[in-house]
Motif scaffolding. Structure first.
Motif: not given
Length: 150
Positions: A84-88, A120, A123, A146, A148-149
């Motif tokens: 998601g936009p904040k890494g979700e 996510w 959202q 974004s 995924k880390k």
């Protein structure tokens, strides 16, 4: 088996009613080949600035990789690389196949886009992405998402 026969019949009917000219705007047969990470996801290094990329049927995310025999695997390799936009953490589900277009990469001479819904936490409204396993293009992260880390 019945599902496959129905799909072929619908595809043939759709193609016969559709234009023989593709409406896809972002096919690039000279795009670099895709490659996989250790996590079996596509390696993505670019971020799209075009708000239509992936969100509009004329600007699908082109995921051609080696062949089109297993239609779901390349979509999962792409979607599992995203967040998601904040890494979700995202979840996704295939909604439908739509939008027939001509292609040289199938025996029938036509392909369909697959529409996926992404969700996510936090959202407001699920996102819908159009994915194309039949054509090549520059692989990018769509606007608003974004990577995924690991």
């Amino acid at each position: 088996m019945k599902k496959n026969l129905l799909f072929v019949a619908l595809l043939m009917l759709s193609v016969s009613c559709a234009s023989t000219k593709s409406t896809l705007k972002n096919v690039d047969n000279n795009a670099p080949d895709l490659y996989l990470s250790r996590e079996n996801t596509f390696v993505i290094t670019e971020f799209s600035k075009d708000k239509k990329y992936g969100y509009d049927a004329d600007y699908p995310i082109n995921l051609f990789f080696q062949n089109t025999r297993n239609e779901k695997i390349n979509q999962e390799r792409f979607l599992n690389a995203l967040a998601g936009p904040k890494g979700e953490k995202i979840t996704f589900i295939k909604l439908e196949s739509c939008c027939p277009f001509p292609t040289k990469r199938t025996d029938l001479g036509a392909g369909l886009l697959d529409v996926y819904e992404l969700k996510w936490e936090g959202q407001k409204k699920p996102a819908k992405l159009y994915l194309n396993i039949f054509e090549k293009g520059i692989l990018m992260v769509p606007v608003g998402l974004s990577l995924k880390k690991n």
